[in-house]
Design a protein around this motif. Structure first.
Motif, mmCIF file in Angstrom:
data_model
loop_
_atom_site.group_PDB
_atom_site.id
_atom_site.type_symbol
_atom_site.label_atom_id
_atom_site.label_comp_id
_atom_site.label_asym_id
_atom_site.label_seq_id
_atom_site.Cartn_x
_atom_site.Cartn_y
_atom_site.Cartn_z
ATOM 1 N N VAL A 36 6.147 12.759 -6.505
ATOM 2 C CA VAL A 36 6.453 12.265 -5.158
ATOM 3 C C VAL A 36 7.478 11.156 -5.278
ATOM 4 C CG1 VAL A 36 5.511 11.039 -3.165
ATOM 5 C CG2 VAL A 36 4.191 12.874 -4.230
ATOM 6 N N CYS A 37 8.551 11.297 -4.504
ATOM 7 C CA CYS A 37 9.604 10.287 -4.515
ATOM 8 C C CYS A 37 10.252 10.249 -3.138
ATOM 9 C CB CYS A 37 10.635 10.623 -5.575
ATOM 10 S SG CYS A 37 11.752 9.274 -5.945
ATOM 11 N N PRO A 38 10.411 9.083 -2.534
ATOM 12 C CA PRO A 38 11.043 9.022 -1.215
ATOM 13 C C PRO A 38 12.496 9.494 -1.268
ATOM 14 C CG PRO A 38 10.190 6.874 -1.880
ATOM 15 C CD PRO A 38 10.034 7.781 -3.032
ATOM 16 N N LYS A 39 12.938 10.103 -0.198
ATOM 17 C CA LYS A 39 14.337 10.510 -0.094
ATOM 18 C C LYS A 39 15.195 9.348 0.380
ATOM 19 C CE LYS A 39 13.245 15.278 0.653
ATOM 20 N NZ LYS A 39 12.812 16.240 1.617
ATOM 21 N N LYS A 40 14.559 8.387 1.053
ATOM 22 C CA LYS A 40 15.265 7.208 1.565
ATOM 23 C C LYS A 40 14.559 5.949 1.089
ATOM 24 C CE LYS A 40 16.736 9.447 5.824
ATOM 25 N NZ LYS A 40 16.683 9.409 7.275
ATOM 26 N N TRP A 41 15.347 4.926 0.839
ATOM 27 C CA TRP A 41 14.823 3.620 0.449
ATOM 28 C C TRP A 41 15.209 2.628 1.523
ATOM 29 C CZ3 TRP A 41 11.731 3.801 -3.701
ATOM 30 C CH2 TRP A 41 11.883 4.875 -4.571
ATOM 31 N N PRO A 42 14.509 1.552 1.716
ATOM 32 C CA PRO A 42 13.288 1.114 1.044
ATOM 33 C C PRO A 42 12.075 1.962 1.442
ATOM 34 C CG PRO A 42 14.149 -0.627 2.492
ATOM 35 C CD PRO A 42 15.009 0.564 2.657
ATOM 36 N N LEU A 43 11.067 1.911 0.582
ATOM 37 C CA LEU A 43 9.798 2.581 0.791
ATOM 38 C C LEU A 43 8.888 1.638 1.566
ATOM 39 C CD1 LEU A 43 7.678 4.814 0.117
ATOM 40 C CD2 LEU A 43 7.269 3.585 -2.019
ATOM 41 N N ASN A 44 8.324 2.103 2.644
ATOM 42 C CA ASN A 44 7.449 1.260 3.464
ATOM 43 C C ASN A 44 5.994 1.379 3.041
ATOM 44 O OD1 ASN A 44 9.367 0.124 5.313
ATOM 45 N ND2 ASN A 44 9.564 2.156 6.197
ATOM 46 N N ILE A 45 5.312 0.244 3.077
ATOM 47 C CA ILE A 45 3.873 0.174 2.813
ATOM 48 C C ILE A 45 3.222 -0.272 4.114
ATOM 49 C CG2 ILE A 45 2.054 -0.928 1.460
ATOM 50 C CD1 ILE A 45 4.250 -1.593 -0.621
ATOM 51 N N TYR A 46 2.177 0.428 4.530
ATOM 52 C CA TYR A 46 1.515 0.138 5.801
ATOM 53 C C TYR A 46 0.048 -0.193 5.612
ATOM 54 C CZ TYR A 46 5.618 2.213 7.979
ATOM 55 O OH TYR A 46 6.901 2.479 8.362
ATOM 56 N N TYR A 47 -0.477 -0.974 6.565
ATOM 57 C CA TYR A 47 -1.916 -1.181 6.671
ATOM 58 C C TYR A 47 -2.505 -0.001 7.434
ATOM 59 C CZ TYR A 47 -0.982 -6.013 5.330
ATOM 60 O OH TYR A 47 -0.580 -7.128 4.670
ATOM 61 N N SER A 48 -3.821 0.124 7.425
ATOM 62 C CA SER A 48 -4.478 1.260 8.080
ATOM 63 C C SER A 48 -4.244 1.293 9.586
ATOM 64 C CB SER A 48 -5.976 1.268 7.776
ATOM 65 O OG SER A 48 -6.566 0.076 8.226
ATOM 66 N N ASP A 49 -3.916 0.167 10.201
ATOM 67 C CA ASP A 49 -3.658 0.167 11.652
ATOM 68 C C ASP A 49 -2.213 0.536 11.986
ATOM 69 O OD1 ASP A 49 -2.151 -2.081 11.087
ATOM 70 O OD2 ASP A 49 -3.262 -3.408 12.439
ATOM 71 N N GLY A 50 -1.399 0.845 10.971
ATOM 72 C CA GLY A 50 -0.028 1.283 11.198
ATOM 73 C C GLY A 50 1.019 0.191 11.144
ATOM 74 N N THR A 51 0.616 -1.066 11.007
ATOM 75 C CA THR A 51 1.617 -2.129 10.896
ATOM 76 C C THR A 51 2.141 -2.188 9.460
ATOM 77 O OG1 THR A 51 -0.081 -3.812 10.498
ATOM 78 C CG2 THR A 51 0.672 -3.530 12.768
ATOM 79 N N ARG A 52 3.419 -2.534 9.341
ATOM 80 C CA ARG A 52 4.029 -2.570 8.019
ATOM 81 C C ARG A 52 3.563 -3.790 7.242
ATOM 82 N NH1 ARG A 52 10.155 -1.885 8.029
ATOM 83 N NH2 ARG A 52 10.153 -4.085 8.507
ATOM 84 N N ALA A 53 3.153 -3.547 6.020
ATOM 85 C CA ALA A 53 2.699 -4.611 5.130
ATOM 86 C C ALA A 53 3.827 -5.131 4.257
ATOM 87 C CB ALA A 53 1.556 -4.106 4.250
ATOM 88 N N ALA A 54 4.707 -4.226 3.811
ATOM 89 C CA ALA A 54 5.776 -4.614 2.894
ATOM 90 C C ALA A 54 6.764 -3.465 2.749
ATOM 91 C CB ALA A 54 5.200 -4.977 1.528
ATOM 92 N N ARG A 55 7.848 -3.758 2.049
ATOM 93 C CA ARG A 55 8.851 -2.746 1.729
ATOM 94 C C ARG A 55 9.216 -2.874 0.257
ATOM 95 N NH1 ARG A 55 13.599 -3.432 5.901
ATOM 96 N NH2 ARG A 55 14.098 -1.318 5.306
ATOM 97 N N LEU A 56 9.434 -1.731 -0.385
ATOM 98 C CA LEU A 56 9.862 -1.713 -1.772
ATOM 99 C C LEU A 56 11.259 -1.123 -1.830
ATOM 100 C CD1 LEU A 56 6.632 -0.309 -3.463
ATOM 101 C CD2 LEU A 56 7.292 -2.684 -3.188
ATOM 102 N N GLY A 57 12.190 -1.849 -2.423
ATOM 103 C CA GLY A 57 13.570 -1.408 -2.514
ATOM 104 C C GLY A 57 13.872 -0.725 -3.833
ATOM 105 N N TYR A 58 14.781 0.243 -3.782
ATOM 106 C CA TYR A 58 15.225 0.960 -4.981
ATOM 107 C C TYR A 58 15.814 -0.029 -5.978
ATOM 108 C CZ TYR A 58 18.006 4.026 -7.945
ATOM 109 O OH TYR A 58 18.553 4.663 -9.005
ATOM 110 N N TYR A 59 15.475 0.141 -7.245
ATOM 111 C CA TYR A 59 15.972 -0.765 -8.271
ATOM 112 C C TYR A 59 16.807 -0.056 -9.333
ATOM 113 C CZ TYR A 59 16.031 -4.334 -11.889
ATOM 114 O OH TYR A 59 16.433 -5.241 -12.832
ATOM 115 N N GLY A 60 16.543 1.181 -9.560
ATOM 116 C CA GLY A 60 17.206 1.920 -10.628
ATOM 117 C C GLY A 60 16.236 2.945 -11.174
ATOM 118 N N THR A 61 16.569 3.521 -12.312
ATOM 119 C CA THR A 61 15.668 4.523 -12.875
ATOM 120 C C THR A 61 14.859 3.937 -14.025
ATOM 121 O OG1 THR A 61 17.423 5.322 -14.317
ATOM 122 C CG2 THR A 61 17.117 6.476 -12.226
ATOM 123 N N TYR A 62 13.694 4.524 -14.196
ATOM 124 C CA TYR A 62 12.798 4.153 -15.282
ATOM 125 C C TYR A 62 13.332 4.828 -16.540
ATOM 126 C CZ TYR A 62 8.289 3.703 -17.758
ATOM 127 O OH TYR A 62 7.301 3.421 -18.653
#
Length: 118
Positions: free
Chosen positions: A35-61
């Motif tokens: 699983v890999c997002p097609k678009k960055w940043p990747l959003n992280i949500y709480y169970s009520d649907g509000t955004r908790a954080a975002r993760l930005g693309y950094y490069g490859t592992y």
């Protein structure tokens, strides 16, 4: 969806080789696998649907060549796992946050854990 382990790697704490002064050091990390997002940043949500954080693309592992993301990189604001996990929305019964992919699938992970593999 619950993560089986092959979808991606979620780490609430950054590896020890990253210096504490690095802006990525305070928040969680995400490394793609099946699983890999097609678009960055990747959003992280709480169970009520509000955004908790975002993760930005950094490069490859370098081990797998798969994309990786952190808080405070490429369009993602700085975030800390302490803030994400202590928020009342993540401390309810399930104590989970959700990673939403480009196809609108949400994967449930614990805010303070290591889940999966790259």
């Amino acid at each position: 969806k619950t993560v089986t382990g092959s979808e991606f790697l979620w780490k609430s704490e950054i590896s020890h080789h990253i210096y504490p002064t690095d802006k990525r050091a305070a928040g969680p990390a995400f490394i793609c696998n099946k699983v890999c997002p097609k678009k960055w940043p990747l959003n992280i949500y709480y169970s009520d649907g509000t955004r908790a954080a975002r993760l930005g693309y950094y490069g490859t592992y370098r081990t797998t060549g798969k994309p990786r993301a952190y808080c405070a990189t490429k369009g993602a604001p700085a975030c800390s796992i302490e803030t994400i996990s202590k928020d009342s929305k993540a401390t309810g019964r399930d104590r989970c946050v959700y990673l939403k992919t480009s196809d609108n699938t949400c994967y449930q992970v614990k805010p303070v854990s290591r889940t999966g593999r790259p």
